[in-house]
Design a protein around this motif. Structure first.
Motif, mmCIF file in Angstrom:
data_model
loop_
_atom_site.group_PDB
_atom_site.id
_atom_site.type_symbol
_atom_site.label_atom_id
_atom_site.label_comp_id
_atom_site.label_asym_id
_atom_site.label_seq_id
_atom_site.Cartn_x
_atom_site.Cartn_y
_atom_site.Cartn_z
ATOM 1 N N MET A 177 19.748 7.764 9.143
ATOM 2 C CA MET A 177 20.107 8.744 8.144
ATOM 3 C C MET A 177 19.756 8.222 6.770
ATOM 4 O O MET A 177 19.935 7.031 6.491
ATOM 5 C CB MET A 177 21.618 9.025 8.215
ATOM 6 N N ILE A 178 19.261 9.123 5.913
ATOM 7 C CA ILE A 178 18.951 8.730 4.542
ATOM 8 C C ILE A 178 19.498 9.777 3.587
ATOM 9 O O ILE A 178 19.424 10.976 3.839
ATOM 10 C CB ILE A 178 17.428 8.541 4.339
ATOM 11 N N GLN A 179 20.074 9.309 2.491
ATOM 12 C CA GLN A 179 20.540 10.192 1.427
ATOM 13 C C GLN A 179 20.025 9.646 0.108
ATOM 14 O O GLN A 179 20.203 8.459 -0.192
ATOM 15 C CB GLN A 179 22.069 10.265 1.408
ATOM 16 N N ARG A 180 19.374 10.500 -0.651
ATOM 17 C CA ARG A 180 18.737 10.084 -1.898
ATOM 18 C C ARG A 180 19.463 10.654 -3.105
ATOM 19 O O ARG A 180 20.079 11.715 -3.041
ATOM 20 C CB ARG A 180 17.276 10.540 -1.937
ATOM 21 N N GLY A 181 19.336 9.944 -4.206
ATOM 22 C CA GLY A 181 19.843 10.449 -5.469
ATOM 23 C C GLY A 181 19.054 11.669 -5.905
ATOM 24 O O GLY A 181 17.858 11.782 -5.622
ATOM 25 N N ASN A 182 19.709 12.588 -6.586
ATOM 26 C CA ASN A 182 19.054 13.800 -7.058
ATOM 27 C C ASN A 182 17.890 13.449 -7.974
ATOM 28 O O ASN A 182 18.049 12.703 -8.937
ATOM 29 C CB ASN A 182 20.075 14.658 -7.802
ATOM 30 N N ASN A 183 16.696 13.976 -7.650
ATOM 31 C CA ASN A 183 15.472 13.664 -8.400
ATOM 32 C C ASN A 183 15.183 12.162 -8.425
ATOM 33 O O ASN A 183 14.602 11.646 -9.378
ATOM 34 C CB ASN A 183 15.563 14.198 -9.837
ATOM 35 N N ARG A 184 15.621 11.478 -7.357
ATOM 36 C CA ARG A 184 15.418 10.033 -7.202
ATOM 37 C C ARG A 184 16.081 9.198 -8.295
ATOM 38 O O ARG A 184 15.676 8.075 -8.572
ATOM 39 C CB ARG A 184 13.914 9.693 -7.146
ATOM 40 N N THR A 185 17.112 9.764 -8.931
ATOM 41 C CA THR A 185 17.826 9.003 -9.953
ATOM 42 C C THR A 185 18.819 8.041 -9.297
ATOM 43 O O THR A 185 19.147 8.151 -8.127
ATOM 44 C CB THR A 185 18.590 9.945 -10.901
ATOM 45 N N ALA A 186 19.322 7.099 -10.076
ATOM 46 C CA ALA A 186 20.183 6.041 -9.546
ATOM 47 C C ALA A 186 21.518 6.597 -9.070
ATOM 48 O O ALA A 186 22.137 7.443 -9.723
ATOM 49 C CB ALA A 186 20.410 4.982 -10.616
ATOM 50 N N CYS A 187 21.950 6.111 -7.919
ATOM 51 C CA CYS A 187 23.280 6.430 -7.377
ATOM 52 C C CYS A 187 24.274 5.319 -7.672
ATOM 53 O O CYS A 187 25.492 5.533 -7.586
ATOM 54 C CB CYS A 187 23.207 6.604 -5.862
ATOM 55 N N PHE A 188 23.741 4.127 -7.964
ATOM 56 C CA PHE A 188 24.575 2.952 -8.220
ATOM 57 C C PHE A 188 24.072 2.265 -9.485
ATOM 58 O O PHE A 188 22.889 1.973 -9.610
ATOM 59 C CB PHE A 188 24.508 1.978 -7.046
ATOM 60 N N ALA A 189 24.981 2.008 -10.407
ATOM 61 C CA ALA A 189 24.594 1.375 -11.663
ATOM 62 C C ALA A 189 25.280 0.032 -11.877
ATOM 63 O O ALA A 189 24.943 -0.679 -12.812
ATOM 64 C CB ALA A 189 24.912 2.310 -12.839
ATOM 65 N N ALA A 190 26.234 -0.291 -11.010
ATOM 66 C CA ALA A 190 26.975 -1.547 -11.158
ATOM 67 C C ALA A 190 27.532 -1.964 -9.806
ATOM 68 O O ALA A 190 27.606 -1.161 -8.872
ATOM 69 C CB ALA A 190 28.105 -1.379 -12.177
ATOM 70 N N ARG A 191 27.941 -3.223 -9.714
ATOM 71 C CA ARG A 191 28.506 -3.735 -8.460
ATOM 72 C C ARG A 191 29.716 -2.924 -8.015
ATOM 73 O O ARG A 191 29.901 -2.652 -6.820
ATOM 74 C CB ARG A 191 28.889 -5.206 -8.642
ATOM 75 N N ASP A 192 30.553 -2.523 -8.967
ATOM 76 C CA ASP A 192 31.739 -1.737 -8.636
ATOM 77 C C ASP A 192 31.361 -0.428 -7.946
ATOM 78 O O ASP A 192 32.116 0.064 -7.091
ATOM 79 C CB ASP A 192 32.548 -1.437 -9.896
ATOM 80 N N ASP A 193 30.234 0.154 -8.318
ATOM 81 C CA ASP A 193 29.795 1.398 -7.685
ATOM 82 C C ASP A 193 29.499 1.161 -6.201
ATOM 83 O O ASP A 193 29.868 1.969 -5.346
ATOM 84 C CB ASP A 193 28.538 1.936 -8.374
ATOM 85 N N LEU A 194 28.844 0.071 -5.898
ATOM 86 C CA LEU A 194 28.496 -0.250 -4.510
ATOM 87 C C LEU A 194 29.733 -0.528 -3.674
ATOM 88 O O LEU A 194 29.845 -0.054 -2.537
ATOM 89 C CB LEU A 194 27.543 -1.448 -4.485
ATOM 90 N N THR A 195 30.675 -1.289 -4.222
ATOM 91 C CA THR A 195 31.893 -1.586 -3.468
ATOM 92 C C THR A 195 32.733 -0.318 -3.272
ATOM 93 O O THR A 195 33.340 -0.133 -2.204
ATOM 94 C CB THR A 195 32.728 -2.665 -4.172
#
Length: 211
Positions: free
Chosen positions: A1-19
């Protein structure tokens, strides 16, 4: 499964976002019956290898995850609107032939993207579990992986050797095409069986004129 950011923009900008994303994913998968075997969180997209318990388990998981994470992300960065593009893309995999290849494809994404030279250097993938012995809460090892050896160290060693062996260009192309078109990934017999069960074409369309 793959999910992309809208218009290939970033979904994660910091470590806290990933966690935060990993935490929400873990809770949603547990609530809706999805076993997570493999993953990679890239800057602007996510790959998952999962086994859903029911036909709608994965869609419910992604919907729940999306609602919570987009709310978090928009509030944190003072933005509005969608974060991910449309519906996620996925395909059914023939375990016996392709599951381990899919795992390696997912975990080698940071290498192909030029972010690291060794998948061990990328913290946000299931390579940390399969090859290095870490055990994130969201990880449920697949029986195919467990069958690599009789001990954790043996499985990790053999898995590292598999990843080092690489993937053929043809296999990578088949993986990408299957995911993008939502087609079963497997042998001709497997695809025919899925076609019969689902009543939907499971073979690649030939290049050329279409009407």
């Amino acid at each position: 499964m793959i999910q992309r950011g809208n218009n290939r923009t970033a979904c994660f900008a910091a470590r806290d976002d990933l966690t935060t994303y990993a935490h929400y994913l873990d809770e949603a998968a547990l609530a809706h019956g999805v076993a997570i075997h493999g993953w990679v969180f890239m800057t602007n997209h996510v790959h998952l290898l999962v086994t859903p318990q029911a036909d709608d388990s994965l869609s419910k998981t992604i919907q729940s995850l999306g609602r919570r994470y987009v709310r978090y992300f928009n509030y944190k960065y003072r933005r509005t609107g969608s974060l991910f593009e449309g519906r996620f893309k996925s395909c059914i995999i023939e375990e016996s032939r392709y599951l381990m290849a899919c795992l390696r494809y997912i975990e080698l994404n940071p290498v192909r993207a030029g972010m690291v030279n060794d998948p061990a250097d990328y913290a946000w993938s299931s390579y940390q579990a399969h090859a290095l012995g870490k055990h994130p809460t969201l990880w449920q090892p697949h029986p195919r992986y467990l069958g690599l050896g009789s001990s954790n160290s043996e499985r990790q060693q053999r898995y590292r050797a598999l990843v080092t062996s690489g993937l053929s260009d043809d296999l990578v192309a088949d993986l990408r095409q299957s995911i993008n078109q939502g087609l079963a990934l497997g042998s001709e017999k497997f695809r025919r069986e899925i076609e019969t069960l689902g009543g939907r074409r499971q073979h690649f369309l030939k290049r050329g004129p279409r009407c």
